[in-house]
Design a protein around this motif. Sequence first.
Motif, PDB file in Angstrom:
ATOM      1  N   GLN A 371      18.850  37.973  30.273  1.00  0.00           N
ATOM      2  CA  GLN A 371      19.879  38.562  29.399  1.00  0.00           C
ATOM      3  C   GLN A 371      21.212  38.724  30.130  1.00  0.00           C
ATOM      4  OE1 GLN A 371      20.109  38.997  26.239  1.00  0.00           O
ATOM      5  NE2 GLN A 371      18.413  40.087  25.315  1.00  0.00           N
TER       6      GLN A 371
ATOM      7  N   LYS B  36      17.789  45.705  21.670  1.00  0.00           N
ATOM      8  CA  LYS B  36      16.337  45.609  21.799  1.00  0.00           C
ATOM      9  C   LYS B  36      15.854  44.268  21.262  1.00  0.00           C
ATOM     10  CE  LYS B  36      13.705  49.815  21.874  1.00  0.00           C
ATOM     11  NZ  LYS B  36      13.491  51.036  21.148  1.00  0.00           N
ATOM     12  N   SER B  42      12.242  39.709  23.752  1.00  0.00           N
ATOM     13  CA  SER B  42      13.452  40.519  23.915  1.00  0.00           C
ATOM     14  C   SER B  42      13.077  41.974  24.161  1.00  0.00           C
ATOM     15  CB  SER B  42      14.371  40.377  22.710  1.00  0.00           C
ATOM     16  OG  SER B  42      13.839  41.021  21.585  1.00  0.00           O
ATOM     17  N   ARG B  43      11.977  42.433  23.553  1.00  0.00           N
ATOM     18  CA  ARG B  43      11.562  43.817  23.804  1.00  0.00           C
ATOM     19  C   ARG B  43      11.032  43.978  25.234  1.00  0.00           C
ATOM     20  NH1 ARG B  43      10.186  43.584  18.469  1.00  0.00           N
ATOM     21  NH2 ARG B  43       8.134  42.796  19.003  1.00  0.00           N
ATOM     22  N   TYR B  46      14.036  44.015  27.379  1.00  0.00           N
ATOM     23  CA  TYR B  46      14.736  45.293  27.206  1.00  0.00           C
ATOM     24  C   TYR B  46      14.013  46.400  27.981  1.00  0.00           C
ATOM     25  CZ  TYR B  46      16.441  49.541  24.933  1.00  0.00           C
ATOM     26  OH  TYR B  46      16.957  50.787  24.692  1.00  0.00           O
ATOM     27  N   HIS B  49      14.686  46.054  31.595  1.00  0.00           N
ATOM     28  CA  HIS B  49      16.053  46.520  31.851  1.00  0.00           C
ATOM     29  C   HIS B  49      16.110  48.047  31.900  1.00  0.00           C
ATOM     30  CE1 HIS B  49      20.296  47.380  31.090  1.00  0.00           C
ATOM     31  NE2 HIS B  49      19.996  47.892  29.919  1.00  0.00           N
TER      32      HIS B  49
END
Lengths: 518, 281
Positions: A371, B36, B42-43, B46, B49
Motif C-alpha cells: 500500500q 480498510k 486489503s484488510r 490494513y 499497518h
Amino acid sequence: MGEHGHGPPKGIVRWLTTTNHKDIGTMYLVFSLVMFLVGGLMALVIRSELFQPGLQLVDPAFFNQMTTMHALVMVFGAVMPATVGLANWMIPMQIGAADMALPRMNLFSFWLLAFAFLLLLSTLFIPGGAPAAGWTLYPPLVLQTGQAFPMAIFAIHLMGASSIMGAINVIVTIVNMRAPGMTLLKMPLFSWSWLITAYLLIAVMPVFAGGVTMLLTDYYFHTSFFNAAGGGDPVLFQHVFWFFGHPEVYIMILPAFGIVSEVIATFSRKPIFGYEAMVYAIASIAFLSFIVWAHHMFTVGMPLAGQLFFTLSTMLIAVPTGVKIFNWTATMWRGSISFEPPMLFALAFLFLFTIGGFSGLMLAIAPADFQYHDTYFVVAHFHYVLVPGAVFGIMAAVYYWLPKWTGHMYDMALAKWHFWLSAIFVNVLFFPQHYLGLAGMPRRIPDYALQFTEWNMVSTIGAFGFGLSQLLFVWLIVKCVKGGERATAGVWDYQHGLEWTVPSPAPYHTFEKAPEVR
Amino acid sequence: MSIAKRMLMRSAVAGVLAALATMPAHAGWDLLNMPKGVSELSREIYDMHMIMLWICTVIAVFTFGAMIWAMVRFRKSKGAVADGKMLHNARLEAAWTIVPVLILIGMAIPSVEKLIKIEDTSGSELTIKVTGYQWQWHYEYLGTGVSFFSRLARDSDAARQKRSGIDPRSVEHYLLNVDKPLVVPTGTKIRMLLTANDVIHAWWVPDFGMKRDAIPGFINEMWISVDEDKPGTYRGQCAELCGADHGFMPIVVDAKPPAEFRAWLEQQMAAAAGSRLAATE
C-alpha cells in the motif's frame, strides 16, 4: 608547502589554487548552500503547482523535470557536499593533522563537482529540457530522455569520481595522519562517522557508475542490459541502482549522526554515553546497508523468499539505530543541558529523525509496503530522515563550528528564530504528506483528485514557510563572517576535542607540529 | 507588540480563516489513514499497518518521554550538574539492544504469514491480463476474446489541461474517472497478470490493498478479490512514474455480483465475436 607562516594569496587566485583544507572546506560549504537554495526553489515550483487541483503553473513534463532535478541537486549538490565540506574543515582539526593527506586531489574533486553541476543544471536550458525520469533513472523511461541524457550521465560520472576522491582522501588522512596518541577509539565520533561513510562511498559509487554506463550503452549502442526484447531486464537496473542507493542514504545520514553525537555531548556538558557502542552501531548500520536494497522495490514481483529476506534484513537496521537514539538520550540523562542553537537543531534531529525511523520500519514490512509504495507516505518518510535528519544535522554543525571558522559569535536571537521557524514549518510541510500517502495519493504526480486538496494546501504553506526561513540562515552566516563578538578558543562552556584547543578563527595552518593526545 | 503589528496579525489570521471557510464542507481533512478496503487482502494489509502504527506509537511514547524528561529534568538553568562519570552501562545497553530484537520478531511473524498469503495466487477463478501503455490501461479477459482500452474520462482530460479555465471541482471524479472501467465479479478470487508495452507502470487500487509493477517484457502476477457484499465502483491510479502523463492514467473497477458480471461478459463476448466476424467478412 614552501609558504609556511604566510597567509593565503589574495583574491580569486586564492580560491582557484588553494590546497588548504579549510579553504576547500569553505568552498564545499558555500557550494552546498547555493545548491540548497537552488534545489529549494525547485521544490517550491513543485509545491506551488500542487497547491490546488488543476494545472496552473507548469506542464506535466516540466513538473517531472523539477522532481528529478530537485532530488539530484539536493542529494548530490546540497547534502553530500555539505558533509564533505565539514569533513575537510573538521577532520584534520579533530585528529590533530596539519591538512588533508592529498591536498591537490582535494581541490580537483571540488572543481569536478562544480563542473558536474554546471553541466547538470545547464540541461534545464536545452531543447527538451532536463532529465525527467526521476532521480532513480529507471529504464525504459529514462531512455526516452532527449539531449539531456548524455549530459546527465556524464555529470553523474563526474560527481561519482569527485566523491570517490573525497572518500579516499578522508580514509588516507584518518589512517595515516592522526596525532600521536590519537588511537582510533579515541577519535571523535564525527571523524568516525566519516571514516565509515568514506568506505561506503568507495564501495557503491563505482556500482552506480557501472549502472549508468550500461544505460548509456543501451541508449547509444543498442546493448540490451535493461531491454527485455534483447534478453535484458529493466528490473536489473533497479537492483543495481538501489545497491548503490541504499548505502547512499546512509552516506547522507551517518555524518549527521557524528555531528549530533558531538553536539549533544557538548550541551549536556558530559561525555557521550556508550562511545564504543556508538562506533559499532555506525559500523553495523553501514554493513546492513549493503543487504537491504530491494526493500525499495517490493512491488517489482520478487519471489517470496526475496521479499522475506529483504523485509527481515531491513527490520534489523532498527536495532543499531535504536542503540544510537538511546545512547543520545542517555548522554542527556544526568547532564546539565542548555539550549544553544546547535543543541536545538540536534534535539529536533533526535525527535524528527526518529519519526522518520518509525515510518521506515513500517515501510520495511513488505505486505504493508504494497500500500505505501510510491505514495506520499514514502515522500514523507524520506523527507523526515533527510530534512530534519541530515539537513538539521548539517545546520547543527554549522551553528556548532561557525565561531571556530569565522572567529565571531553569531546572532543567537536570529539563530533561534531560524530554528523555531524551520522546526515548525518542516512539520507543516511534511507531516500532512503521511496522510496524503495513506489516503492514496501517488508520488510524482503534478495534479490530483479533489479529496487530496486540503492537506496539499497545508503542505505547500509549510514549504513556503520553510523555504523563506532559510533566508535567515543565509543572512546570519553572512553577518557572522563580516563581524561580531570575538569568539574564544573554546567557544562553548564544555569542550571535547582538539579543534577547541586552537584559537578562533582557526589559523590558516593548524597542528603543523602534531599535538600530544593523552 | 505595536498596534500596527497587532492589526497586521489580526488581518492575516482573518484572511486565513476566510480562506478556510470557503473550502467545501466535504473537505479531505478527515482523510488521515489507509482505507480498510473491500477485500480480504486489503484488510490483512490494513491490520498489519495498524499493528505497526501502534507498536511505533508505544515505542515513541517511551523514547520521546525519556527525551522530554531529560530535557526538563536535567537543565542547566534549573541548576542541574552533569554527572561526568556516566560513560556506559553494559546491562542497560544490552537491554536496549535485546528488547528491540524481541519486538522486531513480534512484528516479523504476522508479516511473514500475511506475505505468504498475498503471494499465493492459486485457486483463482478468473484471469485478467493488464497491460500498461503511455498513458492508458488495456484489459484482457483471458480465454474470452474480450479486451479493451481504458483511459482518462474526456471531461477530466479537458479540465486538466494547463490553465484550462475549467474548475476541477465541477468535474465528476476529477482525474479518477475513465471512459470504460474494468468490470470484475464480487466474491471471486481473480488473478491479475501485469505487463506493459513501453515503460514500467504500476496497477493500484487502494481499496483492494495491492499494488504491483507492470514491466515491459515480463509478466507479474497478483490476486485480488472484492467482498461479496461490497459491489460498487473502486478507483485507483498508476503508481510508477511513467512519463509526462503519469498522473493521468486512472484505474476504475466496477465490481458487480457474479450473475450480473456473467451477463455483462456474455454481452461483451457477443459484441467481440460480432466485430471479429465483421472484420473477416
